[in-house]
Design a protein around this motif. Sequence first.
Motif, short mmCIF file in Angstrom:
data_model
loop_
_atom_site.label_atom_id
_atom_site.label_comp_id
_atom_site.label_asym_id
_atom_site.label_seq_id
_atom_site.Cartn_x
_atom_site.Cartn_y
_atom_site.Cartn_z
N UNK A 124 59.92 129.63 110.16
CA UNK A 124 60.15 128.40 110.91
C UNK A 124 61.55 127.86 110.64
N UNK A 125 62.13 127.31 111.70
CA UNK A 125 63.41 126.63 111.53
C UNK A 125 63.21 125.22 111.01
N UNK A 126 62.06 124.63 111.37
CA UNK A 126 61.73 123.28 110.92
C UNK A 126 60.39 123.32 110.20
N UNK A 127 60.32 122.73 109.03
CA UNK A 127 59.10 122.75 108.23
C UNK A 127 58.02 121.92 108.89
N UNK A 128 56.75 122.34 108.82
CA UNK A 128 55.65 121.57 109.41
C UNK A 128 55.41 120.28 108.64
N UNK A 129 54.99 119.27 109.35
CA UNK A 129 54.74 117.96 108.73
C UNK A 129 53.34 117.86 108.14
N UNK A 130 52.39 118.60 108.70
CA UNK A 130 51.00 118.54 108.22
C UNK A 130 50.47 119.96 108.01
N UNK A 131 49.46 120.14 107.16
CA UNK A 131 48.87 121.47 106.96
C UNK A 131 48.28 122.06 108.23
N UNK A 132 47.86 121.19 109.17
CA UNK A 132 47.27 121.69 110.42
C UNK A 132 48.27 122.48 111.25
N UNK A 133 49.56 122.22 111.05
CA UNK A 133 50.59 122.93 111.82
C UNK A 133 50.86 124.33 111.27
#
Length: 213
Positions: A124-133
């Motif tokens: 990923x270029x951008x880290x996920x904000x929540x575990x669901x992502x």
Amino acid sequence: MDILIKDMNPVIQLLIVMTTFSLLPFVFTCMTSFLRFSIVFGLLKTAMGTQQVPPAMVLVGLAMVLTIYTMSPTFQAMYQAGEIPYKQTGNMIVAIQKGSEPLKEFMLKQTRQEDLAFFVEKTRAQLPETPEEITLWEVAPAFIISELKTAFEIGFIIFIPFIVLDIVVANILLALGMFMLSPTIISLPFKLLIFIAVDGWSLIVKGLVGSFN
């Protein structure tokens, strides 16, 4: 993405479902508690020095039974999570996608954060904000690495008393001048005696089952 899945050709859906089912052995052995059970039992057998006892099939069977026992809440949650969308849409892909969420939650609980961060950052270029992502296939390699580390740590602890016994027996035989007698032949009965005296199988199985969060 969900719209594309719902509108997908039924033939393509069937092919994807068949491919998914072909991965079930991999999922069971590498994405459940089976991985930890099988490695620890293999290391225990090596530490004891018993070549053919218990048979490998017995250890695999025990690991499978314990896996079903420890994973039964997760398997039930997977069935319930996939059953509702399948009844609503009749789409197997949506059902599999929703049904895999409890498995991902189970793996996240057993996965070290540094392992998970490595694989997420690489995809990923951008880290996920929540575990669901986070996707299931981002969690899977981190889970496998974490389980391997945990299983070998447990195996190392199991190895220590057996190695100490081997060293003691080897030193005694050396002091008696019995150079031609293999220390493992003498130490094996004592290993079995101590293992039986402390109810080793029960301790290890209970410890492994209790090690899952």
